[in-house]
Design an enzyme around this catalytic site. Structure first.
Site, PDB file in Angstrom:
ATOM      1  N   HIS A  37       5.556 -13.249   6.984  1.00 38.79           N
ATOM      2  CA  HIS A  37       5.732 -11.826   6.665  1.00 38.79           C
ATOM      3  C   HIS A  37       6.886 -11.669   5.689  1.00 38.79           C
ATOM      4  CE1 HIS A  37       6.103  -7.468   7.198  1.00 38.79           C
ATOM      5  NE2 HIS A  37       4.840  -7.539   7.573  1.00 38.79           N
ATOM      6  N   SER A  83       0.826  -1.221   0.000  1.00 41.99           N
ATOM      7  CA  SER A  83       0.000   0.000   0.000  1.00 41.99           C
ATOM      8  C   SER A  83       0.857   1.267   0.000  1.00 41.99           C
ATOM      9  CB  SER A  83      -0.986   0.007   1.179  1.00 41.99           C
ATOM     10  OG  SER A  83      -0.336  -0.324   2.375  1.00 41.99           O
ATOM     11  N   ASP A  93      -2.366  -9.453  11.485  1.00 43.28           N
ATOM     12  CA  ASP A  93      -3.682  -9.857  10.982  1.00 43.28           C
ATOM     13  C   ASP A  93      -4.175 -11.177  11.555  1.00 43.28           C
ATOM     14  OD1 ASP A  93      -4.019  -7.600   9.324  1.00 43.28           O
ATOM     15  OD2 ASP A  93      -2.577  -8.437   7.928  1.00 43.28           O
ATOM     16  N   HIS A 122      -2.055  -8.890   1.773  1.00 42.75           N
ATOM     17  CA  HIS A 122      -1.685  -7.665   2.511  1.00 42.75           C
ATOM     18  C   HIS A 122      -2.806  -7.377   3.517  1.00 42.75           C
ATOM     19  CE1 HIS A 122       0.224  -3.936   3.356  1.00 42.75           C
ATOM     20  NE2 HIS A 122      -0.188  -3.208   2.342  1.00 42.75           N
TER      21      HIS A 122
END
Ligand code: AMX
Length: 431
Positions: A313, A237, A368, A267
């Site tokens: 990640h 992003s 997340d 993401h």
């Protein structure tokens, strides 16, 4: 906005001077080499971008302007925004000014609500958010000043105006999307008397008057809006937004584009995917599953060729400190919540299983894996909405990076690509 402008003016002239000297004294020194395999794997670990708002060492996690995130929990989004922009936490007067700026710019143009209410009913909340932001582009101060011929040294000033307007409006727009998509469609107007995080929580309209959990939820929102605010410059992003902005497309275009990247399941959408996955798992085993059941389910997912959402990640090689922050919060306020408990149990099982797969570089959870479960506890159960919350927070970092990029007069982003045929020649490839 005089205190912020004054501070930025003096900082920016010092930053410009310093960068000039850095390039003069060490401009030829290589930062990294690029192997053929890296070119084929998403440019992982290729160092070629500058981001001064935050950094993410793989063994430490998010550090905002030199301070680890965990030490910043308890601060407000307004304080963090000032920190991201200037490099310093605000003093009392500077904070007061930032709070007022974000309050007075909170009004949402009526056309935004019309657009959102007329979108297809099955539009994803992230599609709605991205649309709302780009719809406001005609209000860009940078765009209008550029048309008038503003000088390059001053680009950052109207960019800062855009940044503050976007950041001030996003909570009300995001909350409005929740009301339109999942509730009765009546949006709750912003209240210019209360602060950023609390106003956002209020506009979601989750609690009836007198509900005692409101305060806890407000606390959670304050933490949530900080936890996701920035993650250096190379994530999808931020990098997307920065690329768009480097063409001197204004921040409305850039943020909207960045949000489109955030909406991907690898993401920012991973929080939605993770919550969905855990709920399916609980449904299968009718409640909180045993460790053995968790292990079986993990392998069922992996063997089906799917990823375990919320784990792994691109940069981190440890448990994400943002994960730990939310775990501490949940353990304090709702340790026995079944979804939260399952998430905590998964933390004990997933890494051990992922470690068995050699190609996975990081078996540990990212933010997340847990951030959805803490929202779910407070009745925010529509998990397709979760990435919007991520976006509200991420707008702080992306817009701050945008202001700094314009302040530093950074050029168009344009890395060089190479064809497979050229690579074959470079490595003397023969079949
Ligand atoms: N489950 C299963 N497989 C995984 C995995 C996971 N959680 N994490 C990595 N892998 C796989 C990759 O898909 C890749 O497989 P491939 O070579 O067959 O394509 C291999 O392991 C190597 O990947 P990596 O080098 O360890 O990670 P990466 O930098 O390529 O990808 C990420 C990072 C986050 C996309 C990946 O770990 C993933 O897909 N995780 C699940 C989705 C997720 O949680 N995303 C959120 C990240 C944080 C954020 O941006 N919000």
């Amino acid at each position: 906005m005089s205190l912020l402008i004054k501070k930025l003016e003096s900082k920016i002239s010092a930053w410009r001077e310093e960068v000039k000297k850095i390039i003069e004294s060490g401009g030829d020194k290589p930062l990294s080499e690029v192997a053929v395999s890296q070119a084929y794997s998403g440019m992982r670990d290729v160092i070629s971008l500058i981001c001064d708002t935050s950094r993410v060492p793989r063994d430490k996690g998010l550090i905002i302007r030199g301070t680890p995130l965990k030490k910043l929990f308890g601060k407000s989004p307004e304080e963090i925004y000032f920190l991201l922009l200037t490099g310093d936490l605000p003093d009392k007067n500077e904070l007061h000014e930032m709070e007022n700026e974000l309050k007075k710019r909170r009004e949402i143009p009526s056309y935004v609500w019309k657009i959102l209410k007329n979108m297809p009913k099955d539009s994803h909340p992230m599609t709605m958010l991205s649309t709302a932001v780009v719809a406001m582009q005609s209000e860009s101060k940078f765009f209008s000043e550029y048309e008038k011929g503003i000088r390059k040294e001053d680009y950052w000033k109207p960019t800062l105006e855009d940044a503050l307007n976007i950041v001030a409006r996003i909570p009300a727009i995001a909350a409005g999307i929740y009301r339109i998509k999942f509730k009765d469609g009546n949006v709750i107007e912003p209240d210019k008397k209360i602060d950023f995080a609390e106003d956002f929580a209020r506009m979601l309209g989750l609690f009836s008057d007198g509900n005692k959990t409101v305060e806890q939820f407000n606390k959670l929102m304050k933490m949530y809006l900080i936890a996701h605010c920035d993650h250096e410059g190379g994530n999808v992003s931020a990098f997307t937004a920065q690329t768009i902005n480097s063409a001197l497309s204004d921040l409305y275009y850039s943020i909207s584009g960045g949000f489109n990247g955030l909406a991907g399941p690898l993401h920012g959408l991973a929080n939605q995917e993770s919550t969905r996955w855990v709920l399916e798992l609980m449904k299968r085993f009718d409640g909180v599953p045993s460790k053995q059941q968790l292990e079986n389910y993990i392998w069922e997912t992996l063997n089906a060729g799917r990823v375990i959402p919320g784990y792994g990640h691109a940069v981190l090689r440890i448990t994400d400190p943002r994960f730990e922050g939310f775990m501490d919060f949940g353990k304090k306020y709702f340790p026995d919540d079944p979804l939260f408990l399952t998430v905590v149990n998964l933390f004990e099982v997933v890494p051990e299983q992922l470690k068995k797969i050699k190609k996975i570089k990081n078996p540990w959870p990212n933010v997340d894996a847990i951030s959805g479960s803490v929202l779910y506890h407070y009745g925010l159960k529509e998990f397709s909405y979760y990435t919007v919350l991520f976006a509200v927070s991420r707008s702080l970092g992306i817009t701050a990076q945008g202001v700094i990029n314009r302040a530093m007069m950074n050029p168009l982003l344009r890395p060089k690509s190479i064809t497979t045929e050229e690579i074959k020649k470079i490595i003397n490839f023969s079949k």
